[in-house]
Design a protein around this motif. Sequence first.
Motif, PDB file in Angstrom:
ATOM      1  N   VAL A 184      17.690 -63.856  11.080  1.00 56.87           N
ATOM      2  CA  VAL A 184      17.513 -62.551  11.728  1.00 56.87           C
ATOM      3  C   VAL A 184      17.451 -62.220  12.549  1.00 56.87           C
ATOM      4  O   VAL A 184      16.089 -62.892  12.887  1.00 56.87           O
ATOM      5  N   LEU A 185      17.654 -61.880  13.725  1.00 55.72           N
ATOM      6  CA  LEU A 185      17.648 -61.666  14.959  1.00 55.72           C
ATOM      7  C   LEU A 185      17.139 -60.113  14.807  1.00 55.72           C
ATOM      8  O   LEU A 185      17.421 -59.594  14.934  1.00 55.72           O
ATOM      9  N   VAL A 186      15.921 -60.567  16.095  1.00 57.56           N
ATOM     10  CA  VAL A 186      15.121 -59.380  15.980  1.00 57.56           C
ATOM     11  C   VAL A 186      15.162 -59.172  17.276  1.00 57.56           C
ATOM     12  O   VAL A 186      14.469 -59.787  18.643  1.00 57.56           O
ATOM     13  N   THR A 187      15.245 -57.587  17.362  1.00 59.18           N
ATOM     14  CA  THR A 187      15.436 -57.596  19.483  1.00 59.18           C
ATOM     15  C   THR A 187      14.684 -55.762  19.270  1.00 59.18           C
ATOM     16  O   THR A 187      14.596 -55.199  18.796  1.00 59.18           O
ATOM     17  N   ASP A 188      13.807 -55.877  20.963  1.00 67.90           N
ATOM     18  CA  ASP A 188      12.827 -54.599  20.804  1.00 67.90           C
ATOM     19  C   ASP A 188      14.183 -53.263  21.133  1.00 67.90           C
ATOM     20  O   ASP A 188      14.666 -53.674  22.794  1.00 67.90           O
ATOM     21  N   VAL A 189      14.483 -52.650  20.885  1.00 65.67           N
ATOM     22  CA  VAL A 189      15.227 -51.313  21.079  1.00 65.67           C
ATOM     23  C   VAL A 189      14.895 -51.021  22.591  1.00 65.67           C
ATOM     24  O   VAL A 189      16.129 -50.602  23.176  1.00 65.67           O
ATOM     25  N   GLU A 190      13.693 -51.137  23.006  1.00 70.06           N
ATOM     26  CA  GLU A 190      13.093 -49.766  24.765  1.00 70.06           C
ATOM     27  C   GLU A 190      13.099 -51.076  25.436  1.00 70.06           C
ATOM     28  O   GLU A 190      14.031 -50.657  26.521  1.00 70.06           O
TER      29      GLU A 190
END
Length: 238
Positions: A184-190
Amino acid sequence: MFKRKKKKIEVEQPRNVIVANKPHATASEQFRTIRTNIMYSGVDNPIRSVLFTSAISGAGKSTIAANMAIAYAQAGIKTLLLDGDLRRPTSHYTFEVSNRVGLSSAMVNDIPLENLIRKTEFDTLDLITSGPIPPNPSELLSSKKMAQFMNSLNESYEMVIMDSPPILSVTDPQLLCKQADGVVLVTDVENNNRDQLVEAKDLLDKAGANIIGVVLNHRELKHGAEEQYYYTEAVAES
């Protein structure tokens, strides 16, 4: 007489495990949704180990991994959280335990599995910290010992959640993904950067990773600022 200035020491603070502290919060429900989606993503081939990584640091992958491990444990699933970040580990801060021995210790000193496991406040959740930071993390993670170690974990637990470094920084996630049923790849929307995400996905694809989805962290929530930081968008199949 001159006084020597005291050196400022930065200490990591425990991460907010909102699934444990506020199980009825909107964010906690999102983590349970991610748990369900991961289960459904492996209907033919059950997902029993998941690696969480990100393109760059600061995306919140370690917080996501810790909350996901608790979410699985709350469902009565025998779960292990493995800190596979041998460069900047954090799980021992999150759960406020010692990091004297851990994954690196198992690779270097052949310490038995039972001596590495840390119990948590949840009956069905165990923790293995990273252990002392080694000079050669990539070599340890790509070793035969690591593969054997993961086989032992898969035999002992129903779900293994792994935290890893950012993939654009080091090769460790590409090595660890070979030991996981899904990534699972996590990304910071901000601070989301599409080019970095595409590059991260390409690296995982080249390593043969089974990318089962993406978690959008820090997504804005209108119902109150208190939950905004920890709100996530449910994982979706890639």
